[in-house]
Design an enzyme around this catalytic site. Structure first.
Site, PDB file in Angstrom:
ATOM      1  N   HIS A 130       0.839  -1.206   0.000  1.00  0.00           N
ATOM      2  CA  HIS A 130       0.000   0.000   0.000  1.00  0.00           C
ATOM      3  C   HIS A 130       0.872   1.254   0.000  1.00  0.00           C
ATOM      4  O   HIS A 130       0.620   2.208  -0.746  1.00  0.00           O
ATOM      5  CB  HIS A 130      -0.912  -0.023   1.230  1.00  0.00           C
ATOM      6  CG  HIS A 130      -1.634   1.258   1.477  1.00  0.00           C
ATOM      7  ND1 HIS A 130      -2.944   1.470   1.106  1.00  0.00           N
ATOM      8  CD2 HIS A 130      -1.232   2.414   2.087  1.00  0.00           C
ATOM      9  CE1 HIS A 130      -3.312   2.693   1.464  1.00  0.00           C
ATOM     10  NE2 HIS A 130      -2.290   3.283   2.063  1.00  0.00           N
ATOM     11  N   GLU A 131       1.910   1.262   0.838  1.00  0.00           N
ATOM     12  CA  GLU A 131       2.781   2.436   0.904  1.00  0.00           C
ATOM     13  C   GLU A 131       3.553   2.621  -0.392  1.00  0.00           C
ATOM     14  O   GLU A 131       3.761   3.752  -0.853  1.00  0.00           O
ATOM     15  CB  GLU A 131       3.731   2.322   2.096  1.00  0.00           C
ATOM     16  CG  GLU A 131       3.040   2.275   3.448  1.00  0.00           C
ATOM     17  CD  GLU A 131       2.078   3.426   3.670  1.00  0.00           C
ATOM     18  OE1 GLU A 131       2.319   4.529   3.121  1.00  0.00           O
ATOM     19  OE2 GLU A 131       1.072   3.253   4.380  1.00  0.00           O
ATOM     20  N   GLU A 205      -6.472   7.106  -0.583  1.00  0.00           N
ATOM     21  CA  GLU A 205      -6.303   5.851   0.157  1.00  0.00           C
ATOM     22  C   GLU A 205      -6.950   4.684  -0.579  1.00  0.00           C
ATOM     23  O   GLU A 205      -6.386   3.592  -0.639  1.00  0.00           O
ATOM     24  CB  GLU A 205      -6.891   5.983   1.567  1.00  0.00           C
ATOM     25  CG  GLU A 205      -6.090   6.866   2.505  1.00  0.00           C
ATOM     26  CD  GLU A 205      -4.656   6.404   2.665  1.00  0.00           C
ATOM     27  OE1 GLU A 205      -4.413   5.188   2.820  1.00  0.00           O
ATOM     28  OE2 GLU A 205      -3.767   7.272   2.617  1.00  0.00           O
TER      29      GLU A 205
END
Length: 317
Positions: A130-131, A205
């Site tokens: 995700h990062e 996000e």
């Protein structure tokens, strides 16, 4: 469209800061605040990674000091087609993580000690993917600049509040706004800055969740991680983040013990909504417990980049 929206949001933050300068010092304050905002944007552009990492006392690690963590990031970066980012650990009991840097070639990922202790390797891989998705989407620069300017807006508003408490507030001292105008600036400016930051975070996000799931090949790894760290973040305080609330949007989960529905004042999307989206993506991808290349990612193992990792002694450093 995303880049245009980002430019508008950052322009709004700069405008809020400049308006505060006008409230403090009239035309002279407006001009000074404008140049300060320009300097902050330039500094954030080139030094956002080091600024944010210093904020949270993160320490860089290497393959020698944190072998498994480093290898997982390296293989995920290869999957994503990214240069190897620097890897950091912050000594914090709250499970959380963030990425920063002005570009993929100047990026860093940071995980907390709480995250490395609370999650298994599959879940850690999901979080780190995700990062890396934020890095690939070039979200990290936008979010770091927003944190820097948003923090400055809050700082100036606090300074105005103290000025009123100690005898300020005359219309001549506040560019003609007077006491009521100053009160409005104190209340509304941090709120407006926060709303802009929230808009940046929420829209990105979901995108990072989806791309991160594709990078590691397993949407349910991240879904499982989000469940665990959301519960833990509500009960374990993050003192550094509490001291710098303008940077809260950088984390994968709200570090300020926020409660969650998707609304105007939420720094992050509702975790249950994110999990539902990941579960839908898993169904799309046919993910029913098998990792990339048909390998089953069992407990204590991560299947990334064609290699199966098991836990060595002291894997995280």
């Amino acid at each position: 469209m995303n880049y245009a929206k980002t430019a508008l949001l950052l322009a709004a933050l700069t405008a809020i800061f400049v308006a505060l300068g006008a409230a403090i010092g009239g035309q002279a304050g407006l001009i000074i605040a404008f140049f300060i905002a320009l300097v902050m944007n330039v500094v954030s552009l080139w030094k956002s990674d080091s600024i944010v990492l210093r904020m949270f006392n993160a320490q860089e690690v290497s393959e020698a000091t944190a072998p498994e963590l480093y290898r997982i990031v390296r293989d995920l970066a290869q999957n994503a087609g990214l240069p190897m980012p620097r890897v950091y650990i912050m000594n914090n009991p709250q499970p959380n993580a963030f990425a920063t840097g002005r570009s993929p070639s100047h990026a860093a990922v940071c995980a907390s000690t709480g995250l490395l202790e609370a999650l298994d390797r599959d879940e850690i891989a999901g979080v780190l993917a995700h990062e890396l998705a934020h890095i690939k989407n070039r979200d990290t620069l936008t979010m770091a600049v927003a944190a820097t300017i948003g923090g400055a807006v809050s700082m100036v508003a606090q300074w105005m509040q103290f000025g009123m408490l100690f005898g300020g507030g005359r219309s001549g001292d506040r560019g003609g706004l007077g006491v009521f105008g100053t009160l409005a600036a104190i209340i509304l400016a941090p709120m407006a800055a926060g709303m802009v930051q929230m808009a940046i975070s929420r829209s990105r996000e979901y995108q990072a969740d989806r791309l991160g799931a594709m990078i590691c090949g397993k949407p349910l790894w991240l879904a499982s991680a989000l469940r665990k760290i959301d519960v833990a973040a509500r009960r374990i305080p993050n003192e550094e983040a509490e001291a710098i609330p303008a940077a809260a949007h950088m984390f994968i989960i709200n570090p300020l013990n926020g409660h969650g529905v998707d609304n105007l004042f939420s720094t992050h999307p509702n975790v249950e909504n994110r999990i539902a989206a990941l579960e839908a993506l898993a169904r799309e991808m046919g993910a029913t417990g098998t990792g990339p290349s048909g390998h089953s990612g069992g407990s204590g193992q991560v299947w990334i980049g064609g290699q199966n990792y098991t836990k060595p002694p002291n894997p995280w450093g």
